[in-house]
Design a protein around this motif. Structure first.
Motif, PDB file in Angstrom:
ATOM      1  N   ASN A 436       0.838  -1.188   0.000  1.00 45.56           N
ATOM      2  CA  ASN A 436       0.000   0.000   0.000  1.00 45.56           C
ATOM      3  C   ASN A 436       0.879   1.246   0.000  1.00 45.56           C
ATOM      4  O   ASN A 436       2.052   1.181   0.344  1.00 45.56           O
ATOM      5  CB  ASN A 436      -0.892  -0.011   1.238  1.00 45.56           C
ATOM      6  CG  ASN A 436      -1.723  -1.275   1.287  1.00 45.56           C
ATOM      7  OD1 ASN A 436      -2.476  -1.582   0.372  1.00 45.56           O
ATOM      8  ND2 ASN A 436      -1.559  -2.057   2.359  1.00 45.56           N
ATOM      9  N   ARG A 448      -3.353   4.946  -0.897  1.00 49.18           N
ATOM     10  CA  ARG A 448      -3.730   4.036  -1.989  1.00 49.18           C
ATOM     11  C   ARG A 448      -3.564   2.611  -1.471  1.00 49.18           C
ATOM     12  O   ARG A 448      -2.459   2.193  -1.117  1.00 49.18           O
ATOM     13  CB  ARG A 448      -2.829   4.266  -3.191  1.00 49.18           C
ATOM     14  CG  ARG A 448      -2.961   3.184  -4.251  1.00 49.18           C
ATOM     15  CD  ARG A 448      -2.222   3.563  -5.515  1.00 49.18           C
ATOM     16  NE  ARG A 448      -1.626   2.399  -6.139  1.00 49.18           N
ATOM     17  CZ  ARG A 448      -0.901   2.431  -7.250  1.00 49.18           C
ATOM     18  NH1 ARG A 448      -0.673   3.573  -7.854  1.00 49.18           N
ATOM     19  NH2 ARG A 448      -0.392   1.341  -7.754  1.00 49.18           N
ATOM     20  N   ASP A 450      -3.577  -1.080  -2.269  1.00 46.24           N
ATOM     21  CA  ASP A 450      -3.543  -2.124  -3.292  1.00 46.24           C
ATOM     22  C   ASP A 450      -3.774  -3.486  -2.658  1.00 46.24           C
ATOM     23  O   ASP A 450      -4.181  -4.429  -3.307  1.00 46.24           O
ATOM     24  CB  ASP A 450      -2.196  -2.109  -4.028  1.00 46.24           C
ATOM     25  CG  ASP A 450      -2.077  -0.870  -4.908  1.00 46.24           C
ATOM     26  OD1 ASP A 450      -3.009  -0.052  -4.882  1.00 46.24           O
ATOM     27  OD2 ASP A 450      -1.073  -0.725  -5.604  1.00 46.24           O
ATOM     28  N   SER A 451      -3.454  -3.566  -1.372  1.00 45.09           N
ATOM     29  CA  SER A 451      -3.674  -4.819  -0.660  1.00 45.09           C
ATOM     30  C   SER A 451      -4.674  -4.505   0.441  1.00 45.09           C
ATOM     31  O   SER A 451      -4.509  -3.527   1.169  1.00 45.09           O
ATOM     32  CB  SER A 451      -2.328  -5.295  -0.097  1.00 45.09           C
ATOM     33  OG  SER A 451      -2.507  -5.913   1.125  1.00 45.09           O
ATOM     34  N   ARG A 470      -9.921   1.999  -2.774  1.00 45.42           N
ATOM     35  CA  ARG A 470      -8.504   1.993  -3.157  1.00 45.42           C
ATOM     36  C   ARG A 470      -7.845   3.340  -2.831  1.00 45.42           C
ATOM     37  O   ARG A 470      -6.752   3.383  -2.302  1.00 45.42           O
ATOM     38  CB  ARG A 470      -8.357   1.683  -4.644  1.00 45.42           C
ATOM     39  CG  ARG A 470      -6.904   1.529  -5.021  1.00 45.42           C
ATOM     40  CD  ARG A 470      -6.728   0.981  -6.418  1.00 45.42           C
ATOM     41  NE  ARG A 470      -5.324   0.716  -6.669  1.00 45.42           N
ATOM     42  CZ  ARG A 470      -4.706   0.981  -7.810  1.00 45.42           C
ATOM     43  NH1 ARG A 470      -5.378   1.508  -8.813  1.00 45.42           N
ATOM     44  NH2 ARG A 470      -3.436   0.704  -7.952  1.00 45.42           N
TER      45      ARG A 470
END
Ligand code: NG6
Ligand code: CA
Length: 512
Positions: A436, A448, A450-451, A470
């Motif tokens: 992230n 942000r 992402d995981s 996200r």
């Protein structure tokens, strides 16, 4: 008369010429704490632990309110500190396991190689956690290389990984110190024999119980991550680590005092297992977590005494920083949670270790250079990743265009010069590649994700288990705790920051 004037003008021009303005080559000591949060020092507001020595550093220098490390775990921050490059650009920069090969390849420009190139003596003393050895990992009984010496450090005295990982031995230059060849050291991730005692089979014998993970080989009554056998003569006692870092550092400083030197003093405090020396146990109101802070504060005091004794304090830039934000239970039942009271380890920020919220990377950051750096507070944005370019600028080391590609020259801000600006933006990350991100620009903070999962579910972050959009946007000027997502209210800001973050990632570099 005219000739004299001309001469004077020429002389003046020579003096003003940037080529001839002498590079400053003070000694440099970077003291990195392990897992210390923004609020863990009394000069940053802590009351349940007292840190007079670090407070003195802050009182005599610049105390930053927007000082960062680049990641919220150890290996990527240390990778970035040394290489001036965001760790998310490189594979294999997540938390290193016990048998990790060297993560920074020989030939990579580092803060140490830069300073070495302009005549500095260089050393790293303390925690390494950046791997040792070639692609097959460390040859514990042979030569441990490549390692720090292959990337610019003239001397190293290391704890190879973290002390909750095996093995508990020192590595001096290329060798395990005091290793008896008749008792070879074996390190692995499988139980070496059925009867090998572990934190599971011998849990009732432990002097500090584990809470998650950390239940493999036992040494000094503490079970660890990973297995090892042998190397008994080389093993240390956890309680003695801090004393050893100080002894080794004092010796090294003393024998290098006549040269400019760079010492990376890489403390293990306050990482788990938190086992401060007996004389520090009970010295804070925070249990062993706070006692480890007291121990680190003592270390800082000892190093400063050495500078005073040798008369070099006015010729030494000291930078104090941390490798990631705070964590309470990181795998051992050491009373951190129970003794925490109203202590705010991350100060006013949310999250901590493993997280891209501010608490993960906004950490104590202090610069002191007696007689050179004015005393005061700085709100400029600076990061551990910037030391490479800043020190290169200070010392006249040549920084090639393709080296240290995310390190900004923020020397003026680090030295507290009036009007000198820090960074205009900073990317924060959690662990290794593909995790992230955070992006700080002015008072804005973009997250942000992402995981969807924080790395460690024990960490108190709103992200753990939650399903999170996200992108999220926060206004730190009125919401330092990143509680209220204002992305929908400020679509233009969100767009601008999202584009900048994408650009920094895809450009492969961010240094202008
Ligand atoms: C985690 C460990 C944690 C700590 C961390 C590295 C478990 C359950 N947790 O995997 O205890 O060692 O790695 O910390 O094993 S760091 O500060 O070196 O990044
Ligand atoms: Ca750490």
């Amino acid at each position: 008369m005219i000739l004299r004037r001309l001469c004077l003008m020429l002389l003046g021009a020579l003096f003003l010429s940037p080529v001839l303005s002498a590079a400053e080559k003070p000694n440099i000591i970077v003291i990195m704490a392990d897992d210390m949060g923004y609020g863990d020092l009394s000069c940053y507001g802590a009351t349940r632990v007292k840190t007079p020595n670090i407070d003195r550093l802050a009182a005599e220098g610049q105390r930053f309110t927007s000082g960062y490390c680049s990641a919220s775990t150890c290996t990527p921050t240390r990778y970035s500190l040394l290489t001036g490059t965001y760790a998310f650009r490189r594979k294999g920069t997540g938390i290193a396991p016990p048998n990790s090969p060297a993560i920074i390849q020989p030939g990579t420009e580092t803060i140490a190689s830069l300073l070495q190139s302009v005549g500095y003596r260089t050393a790293v003393i303390g925690k390494w956690h950046l791997g040792l050895g070639g692609p097959n990992g460390p040859d514990w009984n042979g030569e441990l290389k490549p390692g720090p010496r292959e990337i610019g450090f003239g001397f190293n005295f290391l704890l190879p990984t973290t002390n909750d990982r095996v093995p508990q031995v020192y590595v001096q230059n290329h060798r395990v110190l005091n290793l008896d060849p008749k008792d070879p050291l074996w390190v692995g991730d499988r139980k070496p024999s059925d009867d090998h005692p572990t934190g599971i089979t011998h849990r009732d014998t432990l002097k500090m119980d584990w809470s998650h993970g950390h239940n493999s080989t036992i040494h000094n009554g503490i079970s660890r991550i990973g297995f090892y056998t042998g190397g008994h003569a080389a093993r240390f006692r956890d309680e003695d680590l801090a004393d050893e870092w100080v002894n080794q550092s004092n010796k090294w400083i003393e024998s290098n005092k006549d040269n400019p030197f760079f010492l990376f003093f890489s403390s293990h405090d306050l990482h788990v297992p938190r086992i401060p020396h007996e004389r520090f146990q009970g010295k804070s109101l925070l249990g062993f977590r706070g006692d480890s802070i007291v121990q680190l504060d003592w270390c800082v005091g000892e190093l400063m005494k050495t500078l005073d004794r040798l008369g070099i304090a006015e010729n030494t830039l000291v930078v104090f920083c941390s490798d990631n934000g705070p964590v309470m239970d990181d795998g051992y039942k050491d009373g951190a949670l129970e003794n925490n009271g109203d202590h705010k380890a991350a100060g006013p920020f949310s999250g901590g270790k493993y997280s891209v919220l501010e608490g993960g990377t906004r950490t104590p950051f202090i610069t002191r250079w007696k007689g050179r750096v004015p005393a005061g507070q700085s709100d400029e944005l600076v990061c551990t990743i910037d030391m490479a370019a800043s020190f290169a600028a200070m010392t006249g080391a040549k920084l090639k265009d393709d080296a240290c590609v995310d390190s900004f020259n923020v020397l003026g801000a680090m030295l507290g010069e009036k009007g000198a600006a820090g960074r205009d933006h900073l990317v924060q990350q959690d662990n290794g590649k593909g995790g992230n991100y955070g992006l700080r620009v002015g008072h804005w903070k973009l997250q942000r994700h992402d995981s969807k999962q924080a790395r460690n579910v024990k960490v108190n972050t709103p992200l753990a288990n939650a399903s999170v959009a996200r992108y999220r946007l926060f206004d730190l000027s009125n919401d330092p705790g990143e509680k209220k997502n204002v992305l929908d209210e400020h679509p233009e800001v969100a767009k601008r920051l999202t584009a900048l973050l994408d650009k920094v990632i895809s450009d492969g570099r961010s240094r202008p």
